[in-house]
Design a protein around this motif. Sequence first.
Motif, short mmCIF file in Angstrom:
data_model
loop_
_atom_site.label_atom_id
_atom_site.label_comp_id
_atom_site.label_asym_id
_atom_site.label_seq_id
_atom_site.Cartn_x
_atom_site.Cartn_y
_atom_site.Cartn_z
N SER A 279 32.53 29.06 45.90
CA SER A 279 32.44 28.09 44.80
C SER A 279 31.11 27.36 44.93
O SER A 279 30.90 26.63 45.90
N ARG B 177 39.27 30.29 36.70
CA ARG B 177 38.78 29.57 35.52
C ARG B 177 37.65 28.60 35.82
O ARG B 177 36.90 28.24 34.93
N THR B 178 37.53 28.18 37.07
CA THR B 178 36.47 27.25 37.43
C THR B 178 35.17 27.97 37.77
O THR B 178 34.16 27.33 38.02
N GLU C 126 47.06 27.89 36.41
CA GLU C 126 45.92 27.80 37.32
C GLU C 126 46.31 27.86 38.80
O GLU C 126 45.59 27.41 39.68
#
Length: 70
Positions: free
Chosen positions: A31, A14-15, A58
Amino acid sequence: ELNLSMVLSLSADRTGSIWVGTDGNGVVRISNSEITQYTTRNGLTGDIIFGVYEDRNETIWVTTNNGICR
């Protein structure tokens, strides 16, 4: 040096992080511009990664050749 020549799975959380499951090099999280590798040295049950799944809380789950990790 990180070897991603044998990618078995790709997943996004989700990030927006990308999770790469490898055939023998554990799982790699990408990331932004940061790359983090997780292997049995970090507590995974195996270094062959078949899949990565993020649940509704999450939590990241990783399926390996030796079981499931979170």
